[in-house]
Design a protein around this motif. Sequence first.
Motif, PDB file in Angstrom:
ATOM      1  N   GLY A  10      56.444  31.154  45.810  1.00 51.84           N
ATOM      2  CA  GLY A  10      57.180  32.227  45.151  1.00 51.84           C
ATOM      3  C   GLY A  10      56.679  33.605  45.520  1.00 51.84           C
ATOM      4  N   THR A  11      55.498  33.981  45.053  1.00 52.83           N
ATOM      5  CA  THR A  11      55.025  35.362  45.211  1.00 52.83           C
ATOM      6  C   THR A  11      54.166  35.577  46.448  1.00 52.83           C
ATOM      7  OG1 THR A  11      53.132  34.819  43.803  1.00 52.83           O
ATOM      8  CG2 THR A  11      55.091  35.742  42.730  1.00 52.83           C
ATOM      9  N   ALA A  12      53.448  34.569  46.893  1.00 54.04           N
ATOM     10  CA  ALA A  12      52.571  34.668  48.076  1.00 54.04           C
ATOM     11  C   ALA A  12      51.505  35.738  47.891  1.00 54.04           C
ATOM     12  CB  ALA A  12      53.380  34.917  49.344  1.00 54.04           C
ATOM     13  N   ALA A  70      50.671  37.005  39.595  1.00 54.84           N
ATOM     14  CA  ALA A  70      50.851  38.038  40.626  1.00 54.84           C
ATOM     15  C   ALA A  70      50.530  39.414  40.068  1.00 54.84           C
ATOM     16  CB  ALA A  70      52.278  38.003  41.145  1.00 54.84           C
ATOM     17  N   PRO A  71      49.954  40.300  40.864  1.00 56.88           N
ATOM     18  CA  PRO A  71      49.648  41.662  40.369  1.00 56.88           C
ATOM     19  C   PRO A  71      50.928  42.440  40.051  1.00 56.88           C
ATOM     20  CG  PRO A  71      49.269  41.498  42.727  1.00 56.88           C
ATOM     21  CD  PRO A  71      49.520  40.106  42.255  1.00 56.88           C
ATOM     22  N   ARG A  72      50.866  43.200  38.957  1.00 59.28           N
ATOM     23  CA  ARG A  72      52.044  43.939  38.511  1.00 59.28           C
ATOM     24  C   ARG A  72      52.383  45.100  39.458  1.00 59.28           C
ATOM     25  NH1 ARG A  72      54.728  40.934  34.722  1.00 59.28           N
ATOM     26  NH2 ARG A  72      53.178  39.824  33.467  1.00 59.28           N
ATOM     27  N   SER A  73      51.413  45.580  40.168  1.00 64.74           N
ATOM     28  CA  SER A  73      51.654  46.736  41.032  1.00 64.74           C
ATOM     29  C   SER A  73      52.533  46.407  42.227  1.00 64.74           C
ATOM     30  CB  SER A  73      50.326  47.324  41.510  1.00 64.74           C
ATOM     31  OG  SER A  73      49.594  46.332  42.216  1.00 64.74           O
ATOM     32  N   GLU A  74      52.522  45.160  42.657  1.00 65.09           N
ATOM     33  CA  GLU A  74      53.297  44.762  43.836  1.00 65.09           C
ATOM     34  C   GLU A  74      54.671  44.275  43.377  1.00 65.09           C
ATOM     35  OE1 GLU A  74      52.114  45.439  46.708  1.00 65.09           O
ATOM     36  OE2 GLU A  74      50.051  45.855  46.115  1.00 65.09           O
TER      37      GLU A  74
END
Length: 575
Positions: A295-297, A254-258
Amino acid sequence: MLNIQNYGSSSEDEEVNDLETRNQYSNEGLLTHLKPVDPSLSVAKSIQVCSAPVVVPTNNDDTRVLIPNNQELMHNPKYEELYAPAFGPENPFQTQQMKATRNMLSGYVEMAHISDFQFENQRRTFTSYGYAVDPSTDGGAEPDSVVVSAMIPPPPETEGKSVFETIKRRPLDKKKRTKNDNPEDVVGFLGPWGGYEGERRIMKPEGDEAKELEEILAKRQKKGKVDDDKPLEEKSIFHIEKETDYQGRSWVEAPRSETQLRRDTPPDKCFLPKAHIHTWKGHTKGVAAVRWFPGTAHLMLSAGMDCRVKIWEVYGERRCIRTYFGHRQAVRDVNFNNTGKQFLSAAYDRYIKLWDTETGECIARFTSRKVPYCAKFNPDEDKQNLFVAGTSDKKIICWDIRSGEIVQEYDRHLGAVNTITFVDENRRFVTTSDDKSLRVWEWDIPVDMKYIADPTMHSLPAVTVSPNGKWLACQSMDNKVIVFSALNRFKMNRKKTFTGHMVAGYACSVDYSPDMSYLVSGDADGKCYIWDWKTTKLYKKWKAHDGVCITSLWHPHEPSKLLTAGWDGLIKYWD
């Protein structure tokens, strides 16, 4: 009037006349109307001429008048009354046929009494032999008393008899059987199975005819034989430049920014989406199913009718990252395991394939030679090696991905299995089928513990469990979303029925908002519908796709973002 005045010549009346003469002038005003009228006046002329003829009374007091349609006479009429012409003017537009007396639509029918047996006798005789006795005569031997059919020539052996009378047998009427009733003759004994003399019994074609049929069958088998037994060679295409970022993190992470994607709790309050913010294009045919990355979608997986499976970015540039090729026919369902590192794809080519999400490698393939309609991993962490699939032959089959063998079969449904949904902390699962029933199973026990079927129920091709695990929202084929309790009794909640959309014939999926305040569904016209969960009131609907809106998913970490997919090959994002 003059005669009235001059009337009275008797002596007895003279006194009276004198008295009247005396009183004439005193009563002149009263007797003015008795004075003679001048004949030259027009009034006198009209009074003297009588132009009225003798008129017959027109009232209905005369009961002797005959009405033509009367069925019953209440008196004894005279001959003149019976044959007198009808009263009133004739209709000049009536034809001779219309003037004729009729008691039914086609004419006049007289009642006749005939025995049922005699009628059926003559009817069957006419049908079989072509002649019958003329019903207008008394019968007999006169030639005019028989009616002969022009289509069926009468056979000579009948001799004028009916079908109920015996006639001479024709030589072909009775065939002779070959008999051998001797029980001592074990080999040649025929009994009641002996055929007729001269009868030919050919069980299969012989000679040239047999060769021709064999050639036709060989061509048909060769033409209809498709090389489906060999699975298609699996491959995948990576669409972006690098598989890792500058820190070596894989594109699957998952991207760290989100930061909201790493929360364990859903949004506090959800809102209705208002605008279309993005469209993913890539499938050449309709999209059958879409799944969030567990989990993260931050990724989504889509199954297309173009035999391809694609994975897309939800954040950032929203690109198509990888395409998986491995099916000959349309892909029906896809599902991730708990970690998202692997996923299953079920297609109409009768194969279920296990893929590595990151590398695109096909790890294993499974088939029961039947079409799998759904495939899903067991959500328990200790059972991630097992998955179940509902097939077209009414079975739910459990495979072990380590050995590739079937470990359990649940065979109680009467139709193709459409959905599998795990409930009650994954101890049980619910299946729906084309047999319009819902069955609840204990894991690894092949006998259903609960069977729900009602004459008013329709097929339930799409089922979704609520985020709190208490309710099952089922898309019903009678254009409704019905709700069952997912705990204990699995009873239908009659108060929770969502209507207004049209889904008959399509397995449009249903989804909850993360805070369980809304329920969302697509429909066959390409519209998307959102209802309030508590009141079942329809809050919003809009045109989302040109074809069927088959999938609608609410983002598990976003309060107002919604995903829809349709048979127009597009996946749309709404906020």
